[in-house]
Design an enzyme around this catalytic site. Structure first.
Site, mmCIF file in Angstrom:
data_model
loop_
_atom_site.group_PDB
_atom_site.id
_atom_site.type_symbol
_atom_site.label_atom_id
_atom_site.label_comp_id
_atom_site.label_asym_id
_atom_site.label_seq_id
_atom_site.Cartn_x
_atom_site.Cartn_y
_atom_site.Cartn_z
ATOM 1 C CG HIS A 461 -6.390 2.868 -4.817
ATOM 2 N ND1 HIS A 461 -7.452 2.051 -5.145
ATOM 3 C CD2 HIS A 461 -5.276 2.141 -5.110
ATOM 4 C CE1 HIS A 461 -7.005 0.901 -5.605
ATOM 5 N NE2 HIS A 461 -5.683 0.927 -5.592
ATOM 6 C CD GLU A 462 -1.661 3.360 -5.247
ATOM 7 O OE1 GLU A 462 -1.063 2.470 -4.596
ATOM 8 O OE2 GLU A 462 -2.245 3.132 -6.320
ATOM 9 C CG HIS A 465 -2.531 -0.738 -2.065
ATOM 10 N ND1 HIS A 465 -3.063 -2.012 -2.040
ATOM 11 C CD2 HIS A 465 -2.818 -0.234 -3.297
ATOM 12 C CE1 HIS A 465 -3.643 -2.269 -3.207
ATOM 13 N NE2 HIS A 465 -3.515 -1.207 -3.978
ATOM 14 C CG HIS A 468 -3.293 -4.807 3.365
ATOM 15 N ND1 HIS A 468 -3.667 -5.441 2.195
ATOM 16 C CD2 HIS A 468 -3.457 -5.748 4.331
ATOM 17 C CE1 HIS A 468 -4.036 -6.673 2.458
ATOM 18 N NE2 HIS A 468 -3.912 -6.893 3.742
#
Length: 670
Positions: A461-462, A465, A468
């Site tokens: 998940h991290e 990010h 991105h």
């Protein structure tokens, strides 16, 4: 210039020289950088030349570079490696930063220049990204109160300064409560605990100076303890401490802070002409209105609650079969859910964990990024702020893309949770700069470090990010990376979680810590088959928090947030044995700042899109389909906030999604 925070950083990739920086350097650097930023803003506002995009908007984009540089280092340390000196500095800096922000947005000369550009925007011959930056700048100033005058203007500045103080106090109180509690375990207290948890508890005890296993309020310790411990009395004791964070009375109690924060936010919204803080906050999000948020959440709440209630009946029967009479309690749920998982899926987490080594899961995330986007990762030997930190150069086709830092282990100086931030954002103006991105997690330390499946999902998940941030390709830093609508920012992170579930990824990287053998196919099948296990519980605890957050910020401001929390949960029929994922006194997402206030729903809003987006890969050539990967980077990951979030998703997918894929993915579809 002797202060290392104010010098040009000449080391590898212009990384901060952490080994040269002392806590005493921060205050003078902050003051000097703040003074420089004020001079830059004053020069823009008082420029005698007529306003242009270059001398006003681009000048604003270029301003404050020294201050950003100082704060990127400081806030990294304040969150990941705090100490009393840094906490004191944070309490000092927060109101000053709020005052600076209010001073900038309240500068009438500056706002007049921005307003003039906005009024003549059609004649400015701007690029689409420049038009977007102008709109966001103008909107940001108006929403910050730039159009307010007189007493209302002064009151807004007071409110913002006080909110900054409250957010800092809330975070530090929570950190203090989490660091203060520990439960030392004797030989008779280890029943049911798997070896990985005993080892992690010994490591925590060693960090506390004790020669015995210790359970702390780190999620990576307390959650598996509640999951495995045979001692119901100790589970109850641990859960009570976990639930009481921020509500223990005394100096670290957060309840009054929450009440004052909600009242000030409501007043802030009223000053700006909105019916409620929720109306104000959601105006800039994809959801737009509180009604749209509630509609989505309740569409999911109804089937999730029904599933949770059915699960509660089964767990109660299991508990009573153990000779425990009475009601299933919150400290019982994880324990009996784990027993049920072992029975129904023949899946024991202690059997799975040796296959989920931290190093191998990092390799897996990197390998997926390589297959999808062509990224390569090379380990660097660069001193950072803590020995646990690791750092890599990220390249593509031999060209530098970013620097990625991983800080993975729990420690008392680190706030709980997991997060991603950019110590330096990507930009092409006023100079080309590649991003420096950091992932911070709180995994239990070990040799080797072993993850639960949820931990592995958090890592992915991290890293979503981080992608991105790293793949951002825009001109202006204000719209780079994760500078997007709050209910869009979780799309890349939650989408990347899906690659952990790809069988070929686990088959390659889920290797046993001792034997090096790949996870057996039968175990792999069980892991993937249990992916939606206990999803009623997980969905209900999340939705409880999201619905409380939304209700807190619309309608009448609660005088007693705890009483209002109880009322909201009763109104939706919250099951007795499930609590909010984040109760009010520890709801840092909402009360440590206003980033997720009225916005905790955004994880689910983004999940609607991530479920649909991964379906796009599956419907094409599979999870590594090159055309879909290229489209994801082109339309979403590289664009940051340079276009409206809805337009970006439409460009990628061709339509907006409904909740059907989400419900199916969570195993809640009828």
């Amino acid at each position: 210039m002797t202060n290392p925070l104010l010098r040009d950083w000449t080391g590898p990739f212009q990384l901060a020289p952490f080994s040269d920086i002392a806590d005493d350097d921060f205050a003078p650097a902050f003051d000097a950088a703040m003074a420089e930023a004020r001079e830059e803003i004053t020069a823009i506002a008082e420029n005698p030349a007529p306003p242009t995009f270059a001398n006003t908007i681009e000048a604003l984009e270029a301003s404050g570079a020294a201050l950003d540089k100082v704060l990127s280092v400081f806030f990294t340390l304040a969150g990941a490696d705090s100490n009393p000196a840094r906490q004191a500095l944070q309490r000092d800096f927060s109101p000053k930063l709020a005052g600076y922000s209010s001073w900038v947005s309240g500068n009438k000369q500056l706002f007049a220049r921005i307003e003039a550009l906005w009024d003549t925007r059609e004649a400015l011959d701007l690029t689409p990204e420049q038009s977007r930056v102008l709109m966001l700048t103008h909107r940001g100033f108006r929403r910050a109160g730039a159009a307010l005058t007189g007493e209302e203007d002064a009151r807004m500045r007071t409110i913002m300064a006080r909110l900054a103080e409250l957010g800092t106090a809330f975070t530090q109180n929570l950190l203090a409560d989490e660091a203060a509690w520990q439960m030392a375990l004797g030989e008779g207290d280890l029943g049911g605990l798997p070896d990985f948890l005993v080892r992690a508890a010994h490591a925590a005890g060693k960090e506390k100076g004790l020669d015995r296993p210790v359970i702390t309020l780190s999620r990576s310790l307390i959650v598996p303890f509640l999951q495995f411990s045979d001692r119901r009395d100790l589970r109850e004791q641990a859960f009570a401490a976990w639930a009481a964070r921020g509500a223990n009375g005394g100096e670290t109690d957060n309840r009054a802070i929450a009440a004052e924060t909600l009242a000030l936010r409501a007043e802030r919204a009223q000053l700006l002409g909105y019916d409620s803080f929720a109306d104000f906050k959601l105006e800039t999000e994809m959801a737009k209105t509180p009604d749209a948020v509630r509609d989505l959440l309740m569409q999911v709440w109804t089937p999730a609650r029904a599933q949770a209630l059915a699960d509660a009946e089964l767990l109660t029967q299991m508990m009573q079969a153990d000779g425990v009479n009475g009601t299933l309690e919150p400290w019982d749920w994880r324990y009996y859910a784990e027993k049920r998982r072992q029975a129904e899926h023949d899946l024991d987490e202690s059997e799975v964990k040796p296959y989920l080594q931290l190093d191998r899961m990092i390799e897996a995330a990197f390998a997926c990024a390589q297959r999808l986007f062509g990224l390569e990762f090379r380990a660097l030997d660069v001193p950072l702020y803590h020995p646990d930190c690791r750092v890599w150069e990220v390249t593509r086709d031999g060209a530098h893309v970013a620097v990625f830092i991983g800080d993975y282990f729990a420690r008392g100086s680190k706030r709980s949770g997991a997060w991603c931030s950019a110590m330096r954002g990507q930009a092409q103006f006023p100079k080309v700069q590649a991003p420096v991105v950091i992932n911070v997690c709180n995994f239990a330390k070990g040799d080797p470090a072993l993850l639960s499946y949820d931990d592995a999902r958090t890592l992915f998940h991290e890293f979503g990010h981080a992608l991105h941030q790293m793949l951002s390709d825009v001109r202006y830093e204000s719209v780079s990376g994760t500078s997007v609508a709050r209910d869009f920012v979780e799309l890349p992170s939650q989408l990347f979680e899906h690659w952990l579930e790809v069988p070929e990824v686990l088959a390659e990287f889920a290797t046993h810590a001792e034997t090096g053998e790949a996870m057996p196919q039968a175990l792999l099948d069980k892991v993937l088959g249990a992916a939606t296990f206990d999803m009623g519980f997980q969905t209900v605890e999340y939705l409880g928090s999201a619905l409380v957050d939304l209700a807190f910020h619309e309608g009448e401001t609660p005088i007693d947030p705890m009483a209002r929390q109880t009322e909201i949960l009763a109104g939706i029929g919250m099951p007795h044995a499930i609590t909010m994922r984040h109760a009010t006194p520890q709801f840092a997402h909402v009360f440590s700042g206003d980033g997720y206030s009225s916005g905790y729903y955004s994880y689910m809003w983004s999940e609607v899109m991530d479920a649909d987006a991964f379906d796009a890969f599956q419907q094409a050539g599979g999870p590594f389909d090159p055309e879909r990967a290229a489209a994801l980077e082109r339309h979403i990951l590289s664009r940051g906030g340079s276009q409206d979030a809805e337009a970006l998703y439409l460009a990628f997918r061709g339509r907006l999604p409904g909740p059907e894929a989400l419900l199916k993915g969570r195993g809640l579809a009828a």
